[in-house]
Design a protein around this motif. Structure first.
Motif, PDB file in Angstrom:
ATOM      1  N   LEU A 160      43.999  48.005  56.875  1.00 18.58           N
ATOM      2  CA  LEU A 160      44.978  48.876  57.006  1.00 18.58           C
ATOM      3  C   LEU A 160      45.461  47.851  56.020  1.00 18.58           C
ATOM      4  O   LEU A 160      45.518  47.213  55.520  1.00 18.58           O
ATOM      5  N   PRO A 161      46.278  49.097  55.094  1.00 21.22           N
ATOM      6  CA  PRO A 161      47.452  48.124  54.193  1.00 21.22           C
ATOM      7  C   PRO A 161      48.427  47.485  54.770  1.00 21.22           C
ATOM      8  O   PRO A 161      48.746  46.349  54.153  1.00 21.22           O
ATOM      9  N   GLU A 162      48.901  47.512  55.844  1.00 21.08           N
ATOM     10  CA  GLU A 162      49.530  46.779  57.213  1.00 21.08           C
ATOM     11  C   GLU A 162      48.851  45.036  56.935  1.00 21.08           C
ATOM     12  O   GLU A 162      49.891  44.085  57.726  1.00 21.08           O
ATOM     13  N   THR A 163      47.551  45.156  56.844  1.00 17.40           N
ATOM     14  CA  THR A 163      46.794  43.632  56.693  1.00 17.40           C
ATOM     15  C   THR A 163      46.436  43.898  55.595  1.00 17.40           C
ATOM     16  O   THR A 163      45.814  42.395  55.220  1.00 17.40           O
ATOM     17  N   LEU A 164      46.520  44.125  54.912  1.00 20.02           N
ATOM     18  CA  LEU A 164      46.175  43.544  53.254  1.00 20.02           C
ATOM     19  C   LEU A 164      46.362  42.475  52.904  1.00 20.02           C
ATOM     20  O   LEU A 164      45.675  41.758  52.920  1.00 20.02           O
ATOM     21  N   TRP A 165      48.003  41.676  53.442  1.00 23.10           N
ATOM     22  CA  TRP A 165      48.637  41.010  52.837  1.00 23.10           C
ATOM     23  C   TRP A 165      47.860  39.734  52.915  1.00 23.10           C
ATOM     24  O   TRP A 165      47.852  38.455  52.679  1.00 23.10           O
ATOM     25  N   LEU A 166      46.729  39.793  54.713  1.00 25.94           N
ATOM     26  CA  LEU A 166      46.611  38.823  54.821  1.00 25.94           C
ATOM     27  C   LEU A 166      45.039  38.813  54.779  1.00 25.94           C
ATOM     28  O   LEU A 166      44.390  37.735  55.178  1.00 25.94           O
ATOM     29  N   ARG A 167      44.788  39.701  54.576  1.00 30.42           N
ATOM     30  CA  ARG A 167      42.967  39.188  54.121  1.00 30.42           C
ATOM     31  C   ARG A 167      42.817  38.728  53.138  1.00 30.42           C
ATOM     32  O   ARG A 167      41.396  38.519  52.991  1.00 30.42           O
ATOM     33  N   ILE A 168      43.625  39.012  52.325  1.00 24.01           N
ATOM     34  CA  ILE A 168      43.786  38.654  50.879  1.00 24.01           C
ATOM     35  C   ILE A 168      43.267  36.671  50.832  1.00 24.01           C
ATOM     36  O   ILE A 168      42.536  35.975  50.144  1.00 24.01           O
ATOM     37  N   LEU A 169      43.542  36.248  52.253  1.00 19.90           N
ATOM     38  CA  LEU A 169      43.438  34.553  52.390  1.00 19.90           C
ATOM     39  C   LEU A 169      41.848  34.537  53.321  1.00 19.90           C
ATOM     40  O   LEU A 169      42.017  33.202  53.266  1.00 19.90           O
ATOM     41  N   ASP A 170      41.014  35.304  53.337  1.00 20.48           N
ATOM     42  CA  ASP A 170      39.669  35.805  53.980  1.00 20.48           C
ATOM     43  C   ASP A 170      38.697  35.077  53.036  1.00 20.48           C
ATOM     44  O   ASP A 170      39.450  34.665  52.294  1.00 20.48           O
ATOM     45  N   LYS A 171      37.885  34.840  53.653  1.00 21.04           N
ATOM     46  CA  LYS A 171      36.164  34.762  52.201  1.00 21.04           C
ATOM     47  C   LYS A 171      35.350  35.690  52.426  1.00 21.04           C
ATOM     48  O   LYS A 171      35.473  36.073  53.092  1.00 21.04           O
ATOM     49  N   GLY A 172      34.683  35.253  51.103  1.00 18.68           N
ATOM     50  CA  GLY A 172      33.443  36.120  51.169  1.00 18.68           C
ATOM     51  C   GLY A 172      34.218  37.269  50.494  1.00 18.68           C
ATOM     52  O   GLY A 172      34.904  37.302  50.577  1.00 18.68           O
ATOM     53  N   LYS A 173      33.335  38.621  50.846  1.00 17.19           N
ATOM     54  CA  LYS A 173      33.190  40.019  51.199  1.00 17.19           C
ATOM     55  C   LYS A 173      34.913  40.622  51.637  1.00 17.19           C
ATOM     56  O   LYS A 173      34.882  41.150  50.997  1.00 17.19           O
ATOM     57  N   THR A 174      35.275  39.499  52.879  1.00 17.87           N
ATOM     58  CA  THR A 174      36.415  40.999  52.932  1.00 17.87           C
ATOM     59  C   THR A 174      37.118  39.930  52.423  1.00 17.87           C
ATOM     60  O   THR A 174      38.242  40.768  51.497  1.00 17.87           O
ATOM     61  N   GLN A 175      37.729  38.831  51.214  1.00 20.83           N
ATOM     62  CA  GLN A 175      38.802  38.635  51.250  1.00 20.83           C
ATOM     63  C   GLN A 175      38.173  39.452  49.422  1.00 20.83           C
ATOM     64  O   GLN A 175      39.134  39.590  48.395  1.00 20.83           O
ATOM     65  N   GLU A 176      37.005  39.469  48.466  1.00 20.85           N
ATOM     66  CA  GLU A 176      36.482  40.293  47.499  1.00 20.85           C
ATOM     67  C   GLU A 176      37.242  42.009  47.613  1.00 20.85           C
ATOM     68  O   GLU A 176      37.443  42.440  46.756  1.00 20.85           O
ATOM     69  N   SER A 177      36.662  42.542  48.565  1.00 18.36           N
ATOM     70  CA  SER A 177      37.261  44.206  48.963  1.00 18.36           C
ATOM     71  C   SER A 177      38.661  43.389  49.213  1.00 18.36           C
ATOM     72  O   SER A 177      39.250  44.639  48.677  1.00 18.36           O
ATOM     73  N   ALA A 178      39.829  42.931  49.561  1.00 17.14           N
ATOM     74  CA  ALA A 178      40.251  42.812  49.557  1.00 17.14           C
ATOM     75  C   ALA A 178      41.858  42.824  48.443  1.00 17.14           C
ATOM     76  O   ALA A 178      42.409  43.427  47.654  1.00 17.14           O
TER      77      ALA A 178
END
Length: 206
Positions: A160-178
């Motif tokens: 969701l747009p509301e979670t974008l800034w946090l998903r940047i801190l993930d790893k792998g494909k989730t981070q790349e997508s963010a």
């Protein structure tokens, strides 16, 4: 080395993101404790312009807050260590208030925000975390009131747009997508440009 770079990225990224909203201290020393707080955030007395929106974080960082980040599966002992830091800071504020013959309200004591890429259901249940009733977004938890702690589990967050800034801190494909989502935001988006700057610096160091 990679772990140190990831840790540094998380701190610098959050500092860049949160600075328009208040005072941000990285690696704040706890006097006499031999410990550091990853990030200590104090919101500005005057909120920034409404066009600046941190999504989920905007609803959590409403008062002074210790922020601890983990780019691995969070453990029970790591949560306890975070709570020790929180209680130390709270006790120091209470001590100073007593010395100055002042009263400090519960609402003025800082809270704790733990951001982790992953954790277990056992840990969530062990500390009594529940989905935050204010938003009911998967991966955003709140503790019983006495702990004054929020927990965000990034790999549980919906896209969701509301979670974008946090998903940047993930790893792998989730981070790349963010990151791709971040790039697609309007070039005039102030927070987008600050975040992309940190992403670029981090990737150049890898």
């Amino acid at each position: 080395m990679t772990i140190q770079l990831q840790d540094k990225f998380a701190k610098q990224y959050l500092k860049e993101l949160l600075s328009p909203f208040g005072k941000v201290e990285i690696s704040r020393e706890l006097a006499g404790e031999g410990r550091q707080v990853d990030i200590y955030f104090s919101p500005a007395s005057k909120p920034p312009i409404s066009s600046l929106n941190l999504g989920i974080l905007s609803k959590i960082l409403l008062s002074d807050c210790l922020i601890e980040t983990f780019r691995h599966k969070l453990t029970l002992n790591e949560v306890r260590n975070c709570l020790l830091k929180l209680f130390y800071v709270q006790s120091e504020l209470q001590r100073e208030a007593t010395e100055n013959q002042e009263l400090i309200n519960e609402i003025d004591l800082p809270s704790l925000l733990i951001i982790t890429t992953a954790t277990s259901e056992k840990l969530i249940n062990s500390f009594g975390f529940q989905l935050n009733p204010e938003n009911q977004i998967t991966g955003v938890y709140i503790s019983p009131v006495g702990w004054k702690t929020n927990l965000i589990v990034i790999n549980q967050l919906p896209i969701l747009p509301e979670t974008l800034w946090l998903r940047i801190l993930d790893k792998g494909k989730t981070q790349e997508s963010a990151i791709l989502e971040l790039v697609d935001l309007s070039p005039g988006n102030y927070l987008r440009n600050r975040a992309l700057g940190q992403v670029s610096i981090w990737r150049n160091c890898l």
